[in-house]
Design a protein around this motif. Structure first.
Motif, PDB file in Angstrom:
ATOM      1  N   THR B 384      35.604  54.909 -63.337  1.00  0.00           N
ATOM      2  CA  THR B 384      35.099  56.317 -63.160  1.00  0.00           C
ATOM      3  C   THR B 384      36.148  57.151 -63.394  1.00  0.00           C
ATOM      4  O   THR B 384      35.916  58.462 -63.513  1.00  0.00           O
ATOM      5  CB  THR B 384      34.630  56.267 -61.552  1.00  0.00           C
ATOM      6  N   ALA B 385      37.585  56.944 -63.548  1.00  0.00           N
ATOM      7  CA  ALA B 385      38.480  57.813 -63.788  1.00  0.00           C
ATOM      8  C   ALA B 385      38.506  58.435 -64.989  1.00  0.00           C
ATOM      9  O   ALA B 385      39.007  59.510 -65.446  1.00  0.00           O
ATOM     10  CB  ALA B 385      39.834  57.336 -63.361  1.00  0.00           C
ATOM     11  N   VAL B 386      37.868  57.422 -65.825  1.00  0.00           N
ATOM     12  CA  VAL B 386      38.004  57.917 -67.168  1.00  0.00           C
ATOM     13  C   VAL B 386      36.339  58.233 -67.925  1.00  0.00           C
ATOM     14  O   VAL B 386      36.139  58.507 -69.176  1.00  0.00           O
ATOM     15  CB  VAL B 386      38.473  57.205 -68.079  1.00  0.00           C
ATOM     16  N   GLY B 387      35.567  58.185 -66.989  1.00  0.00           N
ATOM     17  CA  GLY B 387      34.082  58.407 -67.750  1.00  0.00           C
ATOM     18  C   GLY B 387      33.069  58.726 -66.635  1.00  0.00           C
ATOM     19  O   GLY B 387      33.407  58.484 -65.443  1.00  0.00           O
ATOM     20  N   SER B 388      31.924  59.307 -67.083  1.00  0.00           N
ATOM     21  CA  SER B 388      31.102  59.524 -66.039  1.00  0.00           C
ATOM     22  C   SER B 388      30.081  58.304 -65.910  1.00  0.00           C
ATOM     23  O   SER B 388      30.276  57.204 -66.369  1.00  0.00           O
ATOM     24  CB  SER B 388      29.943  60.720 -66.674  1.00  0.00           C
ATOM     25  N   GLN B 389      29.436  58.109 -64.762  1.00  0.00           N
ATOM     26  CA  GLN B 389      28.560  57.134 -64.431  1.00  0.00           C
ATOM     27  C   GLN B 389      27.591  56.466 -65.487  1.00  0.00           C
ATOM     28  O   GLN B 389      27.835  55.451 -65.733  1.00  0.00           O
ATOM     29  CB  GLN B 389      27.840  57.427 -63.173  1.00  0.00           C
ATOM     30  N   SER B 390      26.952  57.510 -66.202  1.00  0.00           N
ATOM     31  CA  SER B 390      26.143  57.185 -67.469  1.00  0.00           C
ATOM     32  C   SER B 390      27.042  56.361 -68.659  1.00  0.00           C
ATOM     33  O   SER B 390      26.567  55.357 -68.997  1.00  0.00           O
ATOM     34  CB  SER B 390      25.292  58.035 -67.803  1.00  0.00           C
ATOM     35  N   GLU B 391      27.999  57.171 -68.773  1.00  0.00           N
ATOM     36  CA  GLU B 391      28.970  56.496 -69.866  1.00  0.00           C
ATOM     37  C   GLU B 391      29.333  54.954 -69.576  1.00  0.00           C
ATOM     38  O   GLU B 391      29.461  54.055 -70.315  1.00  0.00           O
ATOM     39  CB  GLU B 391      30.127  57.428 -70.096  1.00  0.00           C
ATOM     40  N   ILE B 392      30.012  54.920 -68.295  1.00  0.00           N
ATOM     41  CA  ILE B 392      30.528  53.601 -67.682  1.00  0.00           C
ATOM     42  C   ILE B 392      29.405  52.525 -67.846  1.00  0.00           C
ATOM     43  O   ILE B 392      29.399  51.559 -68.404  1.00  0.00           O
ATOM     44  CB  ILE B 392      31.131  53.614 -66.315  1.00  0.00           C
ATOM     45  N   LYS B 393      28.343  53.147 -67.396  1.00  0.00           N
ATOM     46  CA  LYS B 393      27.019  52.077 -67.388  1.00  0.00           C
ATOM     47  C   LYS B 393      26.785  51.619 -68.747  1.00  0.00           C
ATOM     48  O   LYS B 393      26.613  50.533 -69.012  1.00  0.00           O
ATOM     49  CB  LYS B 393      25.751  52.749 -66.735  1.00  0.00           C
ATOM     50  N   SER B 394      26.747  52.622 -69.775  1.00  0.00           N
ATOM     51  CA  SER B 394      26.313  52.234 -70.993  1.00  0.00           C
ATOM     52  C   SER B 394      27.288  51.370 -71.462  1.00  0.00           C
ATOM     53  O   SER B 394      27.126  50.208 -72.350  1.00  0.00           O
ATOM     54  CB  SER B 394      25.983  53.397 -71.911  1.00  0.00           C
ATOM     55  N   MET B 395      28.744  51.325 -71.349  1.00  0.00           N
ATOM     56  CA  MET B 395      29.825  50.688 -71.793  1.00  0.00           C
ATOM     57  C   MET B 395      29.776  49.342 -70.999  1.00  0.00           C
ATOM     58  O   MET B 395      29.776  48.242 -71.881  1.00  0.00           O
ATOM     59  CB  MET B 395      31.181  51.326 -71.304  1.00  0.00           C
ATOM     60  N   LEU B 396      29.308  49.364 -69.901  1.00  0.00           N
ATOM     61  CA  LEU B 396      29.322  47.893 -69.179  1.00  0.00           C
ATOM     62  C   LEU B 396      28.060  47.117 -69.846  1.00  0.00           C
ATOM     63  O   LEU B 396      28.343  45.896 -69.960  1.00  0.00           O
ATOM     64  CB  LEU B 396      29.285  48.085 -67.635  1.00  0.00           C
ATOM     65  N   ILE B 397      27.029  47.873 -70.055  1.00  0.00           N
ATOM     66  CA  ILE B 397      25.805  47.027 -70.524  1.00  0.00           C
ATOM     67  C   ILE B 397      26.219  46.454 -71.785  1.00  0.00           C
ATOM     68  O   ILE B 397      25.837  45.277 -72.236  1.00  0.00           O
ATOM     69  CB  ILE B 397      24.782  48.256 -70.896  1.00  0.00           C
TER      70      ILE B 397
END
Lengths: 124, 574
Positions: B384-397
């Motif tokens: 979360t330090a480097v991205g918004s929740q939706s960005e991280i979610k899409s990355m993790l997906i």
């Protein structure tokens, strides 16, 4: 150029109009300059033919006896196109005297070419 | 826009089910385009300054020359061959070597308006000849024009340029060249000079954005005629291996699943998960508040995997490898031998080191290099330090789908903060998890104890109990569930309650003993009574017997006396 000028003033030993003398000297020198021109064309197209004809006329009128015009068909010598940075055709390159100048087109705009070749003199 | 010149094509163009494609060799790009760029056609790469257009083109040629045996011509309108060679050398492209092998040719085209006098009509046949000569001299299959728009600033007759460009693109198509044309982004249009008008087969847009001081490069396929393609923005990275586009394989959820189960490393936790642990290839989320033992669960899993001889990869976003090894050793998990045997890799980095897409790329790279069968990401919440929740979610997906497609079991830990509900994760990936273990601290009677439960586990019958566990010097120890009258008891409350129960049992046992001995005593007493009665009876019986014997004697005596009397009296007899 400066050296020559000084030599002239000393020899004639007259009051000096240096600007006029410089111009005169320069013009005379320029009239002695050898022109090396290279014209790149692409086969015998209408534009090629026009360009060759036009530049020959200009040379004969203004550079009679002191020019060397080389016409190169880059279809036959494509390797030369890279060295002289040919993009548009026809292209005329003034190799000598320096500076090198480039003209593109069918050479129909005589005035522009004369200016570019440094042949349009003040008094003309 | 492009009119197909049927006259030039000697053979009628065949339209196969899928357009023929030319592998670009750029990592990830061929996956999102379904096989590369359209073969024998032109692709427009547009974007702002510094978005990586030139590099894109150069990598396309370099990979073509080195991997696919397709020589290429790079026509540079902005940089000289020397500049280009130097610029891409840092990315591992040895252009001189490839050029020396005759597989790459760089032609620098310089068009300076102030050096050129236009005197009448002209065309750009010179450019065609140069390009044609370059193509023929190395038998090129690929061409990059970077950036042909410079012609517009070098020459004044735009009408001629437009006509000639259209002719050039047709000509390249007829020659079957797979071409990349780069174009500078214009205001309100894809390219400054509207090159997209001429190139209708494939348009790729590169973008370079900075948000929160972290730059992100993104790529979008604007159009790709005759081919399906992802329309999303794909993050990409320029690193020492060139361009790396991060593919989304989540275009479909088609990965094969495994029925195989693998141990969690904690036998009693296996028991909670239907007796045999996680599914291979599944995604496990371990969430919990700080200090609840998330990393320890992960450590057990890594250890178990290495014990089976399977490679494990540990991404640490919080601790250094040495610290992880030391801390896990304190609970009896020794990872050192696995590290020595190259069964375990720990990749530790601060999340703020670079942007999300760079992390994603690094994850990919490390995974591809070490080829593990399990991956641990500890913790994902730090991203979360480097991205918004939706960005991280899409990355993790993306990363999870990628790992699933490789059948790699992934364990992610996630820190839950106290001001949120326990059953949410910082990055909202709970729906991606197949198995979700929730660790929580149970606070009661002035102490804090650790509890674990299986919030969900797809496809298996799992325990619904909240289990207390201890971090002991031989690892995580799940305790028996102690359900007292007031619910589940933990810690010392459990201990005291257990003690109470034990003493109760003792008391009851003592009572039984007491009752037993009382009964015994009573029995003995009764038996004595019975004995005395029996003795009494016997005495009476004896008495009767002797009485009866005396009677008999008396009777005999009487009879004898009677007889003697009769004899004396001389009485007659019968």
């Amino acid at each position: 150029m400066l050296k020559a000028l000084r030599r002239v003033t000393v020899k004639e030993n007259k009051p000096v109009d240096s600007v006029a003398e410089f111009e005169q000297e320069y013009d005379e020198k320029r009239k002695r300059d050898k022109y090396v021109l290279r014209l790149y064309v692409t086969g015998m197209t209408e534009k090629s033919r026009m360009a060759i004809e036009n530049i020959k006329t200009i040379c004969e009128e203004h550079l009679s006896g002191r020019y060397n015009l080389e016409v190169i068909d880059i279809y036959r010598h494509p390797v030369l196109a890279k060295g002289d940075q040919i993009v548009a055709t026809p292209t005329l390159i003034k190799k000598l005297p320096v500076p090198i100048r480039k003209f593109i087109g069918d050479m129909s705009e005589t005035e522009k070419i004369l200016m570019g070749l440094d042949l349009r003199m003040k008094k003309d | 826009m492009v009119r197909v010149n049927t006259k030039v094509k000697p053979e009628p163009e065949k339209f196969p089910a899928q357009l023929e494609k030319s592998m670009s060799g750029i990592t990830g790009l061929d996956e999102i385009t379904g096989g590369g760029l359209p073969k024998g056609r032109a692709t427009l790469i547009c974007g702002g300054p510094g978005s990586g257009k030139m590099l894109f083109g150069m990598e396309f040629l370099f990979r073509g020359a080195t991997q696919f045996d397709e020589p290429g011509v790079f026509m540079a309108f902005e940089e000289t061959a020397e500049e280009l060679t130097g610029n891409v050398a840092s990315l591992g492209f040895d252009l001189e070597k490839v050029a020396g092998e005759g597989k790459l040719l760089i032609d620098h085209v310089r068009v300076e308006r102030n050096e050129i006098e236009e005197t009448g009509e002209y065309d750009l046949e010179g450019l065609f000849i140069r390009l044609g000569y370059a193509i023929d001299s190395i038998g090129a299959k690929r061409v990059v024009l970077d950036t042909i728009e410079s012609l517009f600033s070098g020459l004044s007759n735009t009408g001629v340029i437009r006509v000639e460009l259209r002719r050039l693109f047709h000509w390249l198509k007829d020659k079957g060249m797979t071409t990349i044309i780069t174009g500078e982004q214009g205001s309100g249009s894809l390219t400054r000079e509207g090159l997209e008008e001429y190139v209708s087969d494939c348009v790729i847009f590169l973008d370079h954005r900075v948000s929160n001081q972290i730059s992100t490069r993104r790529l979008r396929i604007v159009k790709y005629r005759g081919s399906t393609h992802g329309t999303n923005e794909f993050p990409f990275l320029i690193d020492e291996d060139g361009i790396r586009v991060l593919p989304i394989t989540s275009l479909g959820l088609k990965h094969a699943v495994s029925d195989e189960r693998i141990s969690t490393g904690i036998s009693r936790l296996d028991g909670m998960l239907g007796g045999s642990g996680y599914y291979r290839g599944s995604t496990i989320l371990v969430s919990g508040t700080a200090g609840t033992g998330k990393t320890s669960i992960a450590g057990h899993f890594a250890d178990a995997s290495c014990r089976r001889g399977e490679k494990a990869l540990f991404f640490a976003f919080e601790e250094s490898p040495a610290q992880i090894v030391r801390n896990l050793r304190s609970i009896g998990i020794d990872l050192k031998p696995w590290l020595d045997k190259d069964l375990l890799f720990i990749h530790a980095e601060r999340p703020t080191l670079y942007g999300l897409e760079a992390h994603l790329a690094v994850l990919h790279k490390v995974i591809q290099k070490s080829n593990p069968s399990i991956v641990i990401i500890d913790p994902i919440s730090n991203l979360t330090a480097v991205g918004s929740q939706s960005e991280i979610k899409s990355m993790l997906i993306r990363i999870i789908d990628q790992l699933k497609s490789y059948n790699i079991t992934t364990l992610c830990t996630s820190l839950t903060t106290h001001d949120r509900s326990l059953e949410t994760t910082e990055v909202g990936i709970s729906s991606l998890a197949d198995t979700w273990l929730l660790l929580r601290d149970i606070e009661s009677a002035g102490e804090r104890n650790r509890g674990i439960y299986v919030l969900k586990s797809r496809g298996m019958a799992h325990s619904n109990q909240i289990r207390e566990f201890l971090l002991t010097d031989h690892g995580i120890d799940l305790l028996d569930v102690y359900v007292g009258p007031a619910g589940v008891l933990t810690g010392s409350a459990r201990l005291s309650s257990e003690e109470q129960e034990r003493s109760n049992i003792l008391l009851r046992q003592q009572e039984i003993e007491r009752r037993k001995s009382r009964l015994e005593r009573r029995r003995k007493k009764l038996e004595t009574q019975i004995e005395s009665l029996r003795a009494e009876f016997k005495a009476e019986e004896e008495e009767l017997k002797s009485y009866m014997e005396q009677e008999d004697i008396r009777t005999v005596t009487i009879n004898r006396q009677r007889k003697a009397m009769a004899e004396i009296r001389k009485a007659d007899t019968d």
